[in-house]
Design a protein around this motif. Structure first.
Motif, short mmCIF file in Angstrom:
data_model
loop_
_atom_site.label_atom_id
_atom_site.label_comp_id
_atom_site.label_asym_id
_atom_site.label_seq_id
_atom_site.Cartn_x
_atom_site.Cartn_y
_atom_site.Cartn_z
N LYS A 36 -7.81 87.05 -5.90
CA LYS A 36 -7.32 85.84 -6.58
C LYS A 36 -5.83 86.08 -6.81
O LYS A 36 -5.47 86.97 -7.61
CB LYS A 36 -8.12 85.62 -7.86
N ASN A 37 -4.97 85.39 -6.09
CA ASN A 37 -3.52 85.63 -6.13
C ASN A 37 -3.21 87.12 -5.96
O ASN A 37 -2.49 87.72 -6.77
CB ASN A 37 -2.90 85.19 -7.46
N GLU B 195 4.80 78.28 -10.64
CA GLU B 195 4.91 76.98 -11.29
C GLU B 195 3.65 76.17 -11.03
O GLU B 195 3.05 76.29 -9.99
CB GLU B 195 6.08 76.24 -10.65
N GLU C 63 -3.11 73.35 -2.14
CA GLU C 63 -2.30 73.37 -3.36
C GLU C 63 -0.90 72.90 -3.04
O GLU C 63 -0.28 73.37 -2.08
CB GLU C 63 -2.20 74.79 -3.93
N ASN D 43 -8.80 83.78 -2.53
CA ASN D 43 -7.63 82.99 -2.89
C ASN D 43 -6.36 83.82 -2.77
O ASN D 43 -6.23 84.86 -3.44
CB ASN D 43 -7.77 82.47 -4.32
N GLU D 44 -5.47 83.38 -1.91
CA GLU D 44 -4.16 84.03 -1.72
C GLU D 44 -4.31 85.55 -1.64
O GLU D 44 -3.76 86.30 -2.46
CB GLU D 44 -3.19 83.63 -2.84
N ASN E 245 -7.74 77.22 -12.45
CA ASN E 245 -8.66 78.30 -12.08
C ASN E 245 -9.93 78.36 -12.92
O ASN E 245 -11.01 78.62 -12.41
CB ASN E 245 -7.97 79.66 -12.16
C1 DGJ Z 1 -1.45 79.53 -6.66
C2 DGJ Z 1 -2.84 80.02 -6.90
O1 DGJ Z 1 -3.58 79.95 -5.71
C3 DGJ Z 1 -3.55 79.24 -7.98
O2 DGJ Z 1 -4.79 79.84 -8.22
C4 DGJ Z 1 -2.70 79.17 -9.21
O3 DGJ Z 1 -2.54 80.44 -9.74
C5 DGJ Z 1 -1.37 78.55 -8.87
N1 DGJ Z 1 -0.71 79.34 -7.85
C6 DGJ Z 1 -0.47 78.43 -10.08
O4 DGJ Z 1 0.72 77.84 -9.73
#
Ligand code: DGJ
Length: 565
Positions: free
Chosen positions: A129-130, A478, A368, A205-206, A61
């Motif tokens: 972000k997450n 992880e 990812e 992001n997520e 990140n």
């Molecule tokens: C998913 C997230 O999208 C990333 O930014 C990062 O935090 C990863 N997980 C870590 O495993």
């Protein structure tokens, strides 16, 4: 003689003139915008007017926030044969003071990627972000009156015992400000990057809400009591017959009511809440994407923290309202300018997740995942994925294996993408019995897993999906850099002509079956052109009985088969 000199002089002048014009011509002849295009049975990424396979890796990140930190990393990534880096642009660095922009970190990424012959996908770390808002600027963090926060039943959103300040997707001011900043970023990229080093954007992001299935802020409660917006209702009514089962089930439990409040149309359980959240989170991300596309209309996508997944069965245990596979219909309605929805895959059932995401024509891109070669080849060979990207690429444990795989795939990509569009590519993976049957059927060859010598000491068959894989790790916390190697055998075969195959893979043997092995050549592809190596019909294949694909790294063989008359 005089005439000759005049001619000579004219041609020299012409050449000088042409040279003088060359930079200007070159400067104006910029390549077309990156785009996505349907090609036969697949959708492909098109870069510089040609099909492009993203052999990618996602940075941690924070890496790209510091050009100095990144400096030694670029060489490392180039040595890995990456053609695409997933880098970042965070709202807090781009707009540290409201209305004042700083693109220096992004400019450095563009310059370095270009210098090293790579393209960029940039993650816009804006509101989410997450499922947290950790990358929003301080002027946003410190003004919850103007930028309202999401609330849960217990107070603040959170995960694993942590609680966080997260913007509500219903806060108009935050979404407007986020969209404005993203628009400024895309305008800047348009201005400084006419050669399109940046080929795609990940918007947020997520996204979603952790700690509850629904936002309980005053804004959200007011929206929950109102009728379901007509745009969403119309979208669902028009596509009722083809909706994915997840939404159909929740809506169907309320007799497919075509109007009413959220509870009347979708009910009161956590999955009804998830639809509500998916609409508002999707709308927010869609508005940000739309603002960016107004400046630079390159492909854009949203990624998901997966759910339901093992030990995260309910929305809120995974981010509620994110673009998980069951919510694709809602996200499509809410964010029509997004080109695709992408899974971050850290769960064991990689194949199942891919199957979920290709439903209803969503092109597959994996931003990812772990650097597991069988999964990489499966995504590309079986699903025609636009690309694959291990997370935390700069700290990868096994650089050699991924580097070798990317080098092989880079050379093969022109042929692979051409014939994939014609439906001439198939995949097989150890542990996936259906893929073995389909591969044997299509090639006429038999499939065994293991190296050449395993013929005399055959390994136990692994026929159930993921049977021998490690149990699912704690999901999504992880990193992809774990050291264990995924040793499953795999192959992708490209049918180049009747009875002729280019096969790339590792840890597997092909045997004569319905078709007989005629000739086997080793070699490699460079820019789509075959560079032959040895003809290996001797001891290397036990006299033409087996096509053995390397144990260590993926290898390519050209195989010609025949059937008895
Ligand atoms: C998913 C997230 O999208 C990333 O930014 C990062 O935090 C990863 N997980 C870590 O495993």
């Amino acid at each position: 003689m005089k005439r000759f000199s005049a001619l000579f002089l004219m041609s020299v002048c012409g050449a000088v003139l042409m040279l003088a014009q060359a930079p200007r011509n070159e400067a104006t002849a910029f390549p077309p915008l990156p785009t996505m295009r349907k090609a036969g049975q697949t959708v492909q990424m098109i870069v510089d007017g040609k099909p492009y396979l993203m052999l990618a890796g996602e940075l941690h990140n924070s890496s790209a926030s510091s050009p100095a930190y990144m400096r030694p990393i670029w060489e490392k990534l180039a040595a890995l044969h990456l053609n695409t880096v997933i880098g970042t642009a965070s709202w807090e660095l781009v707009e540290p003071v409201e209305g004042r922009f700083d693109f220096s970190a992004v400019d450095s990424e563009i310059a370095e990627a270009r210098k090293h012959g790579m393209r960029l996908v940039l993650i816009w770390f804006g509101t989410w972000k997450n499922a947290s808002s950790s990358y929003v600027p301080m002027w946003v963090k410190q003004d919850p009156g103007r930028f309202p926060l999401a609330r849960t039943k217990s107070g603040k959103p959170g995960f694993m015992g942590l609680s966080m300040d997260v913007l509500s997707p219903l806060g108009e001011a935050a979404i407007t400000a986020d969209a404005k900043a993203f628009r400024a970023l895309m305008r800047h990229i348009r201005e400084v990057d006419p050669r399109h080093t940046v080929i795609m954007m990940q918007v947020e992001n997520e996204a979603g809400l952790l700690g509850d299935s629904r936002d309980r802020s005053a804004l959200a409660e007011a929206a929950w009591a109102k009728p379901v917006p007509s745009e969403l209702m119309n979208y669902l009514v028009q596509r009722k017959a083809t909706l994915l089962p997840e939404v159909s089930r929740v809506w169907g439990a309320q007799d497919f009511k075509t109007s009413g409040t959220w509870t009347e149309v979708f009910g009161t359980d956590a999955f009804a809440d998830e639809i509500f959240m998916a609409w508002f989170v999707g709308r927010a991300v869609g508005r940000v994407a739309e603002a960016g596309k107004a400046e630079l209309a390159i492909p854009m996508y949203a990624n998901a923290w997966l759910g339901p997944q093992p030990e995260q069965d309910l929305p809120g245990q995974y981010p509620s309202g994110g673009p998980v596979t069951g919510m694709l219909d809602i996200w499509r309605a809410a964010a029509p300018r997004l080109d695709l929805f992408a899974p971050d895959i850290y769960v064991a059932d990689f194949e199942g997740v891919c199957e979920g995401y290709v439903r209803s024509g969503n092109p597959l891109f994996i931003p990812e995942a772990r650097a597991d070669l069988p999964n990489l080849f499966w995504a590309i060979g079986h699903h025609g994925a636009l690309g694959y990207s291990p997370f935390g690429i700069e700290d990868l444990h096994d650089f050699k294996a991924l580097g070798a795989a990317y080098e092989t795939l880079a050379g093969l990509a022109p042929l692979l993408l051409k014939l994939q569009a014609e439906g001439k590519v198939m995949s097989v993976m150890e542990g996936n019995a259906a893929s073995v049957t389909a591969f044997e059927e299509a090639t006429g060859l038999g499939v065994r897993f293991g190296g050449l010598w395993s013929v005399f000491a055959p390994p136990a068959p692994k026929n159930d999906r993921q049977k021998d894989m490690a149990p699912a790790p704690a999901p999504d916390v992880e990193f992809s850099t774990r050291p264990e190697k995924d040793t499953r055998g795999f192959a992708v075969a490209i049918e180049t002509a009747p009875h002729e195959f280019v096969i790339v893979g590792s840890g597997l043997l092909l045997t004569s079956a319905r078709a007989h092995i005629g000739t086997i050549d080793e070699g490699r592809y460079e820019n789509g052109r075959w560079q032959p190596g040895r003809r290996i019909n001797g001891d290397e294949s036990f006299s033409g009985n087996f096509v053995a694909l390397g144990q260590e790294f993926p290898e390519i063989r050209r195989v010609v088969t025949y059937t008895e008359p």
